[in-house]
Scaffold this motif. Sequence first.
Motif: not given
Length: 79
Positions: A34-37, A39-43
Motif C-alpha cells: 500500500d505504501r509503495w502504491r 509512492v507510485i501514484e505520486s510519481w
Amino acid sequence: MSWAQQRFLQFGERLAAVNESGSVSYVELVRSIDRWREVIESWGIVAGDRVGLVADHLIDTVALLQALIDTGCIVIPLS
C-alpha cells in the motif's frame, strides 16, 4: 485492495519473506504494498506504463514489484 493482497491477508501474521536483513509477515507485506502504491501514484505512474526495475533482493523489492503489478504496470526486470 488487489486480489493478491486479499489472498496475502488470509495468511495473517505468518512469515511471508525472509532475507539477511529480517523477515516480514503477510500483513506487513500488504502494508508495504500500500505504501509503495502511494509512492507510485505520486510519481505519476499509471496502468499500462512500462517500468524498468533494477533492485536488490530485498523484502521491500517484493512489495514494490507487487504494487507495480497491482497498478497495472508492465514491469521490466533489468537486474
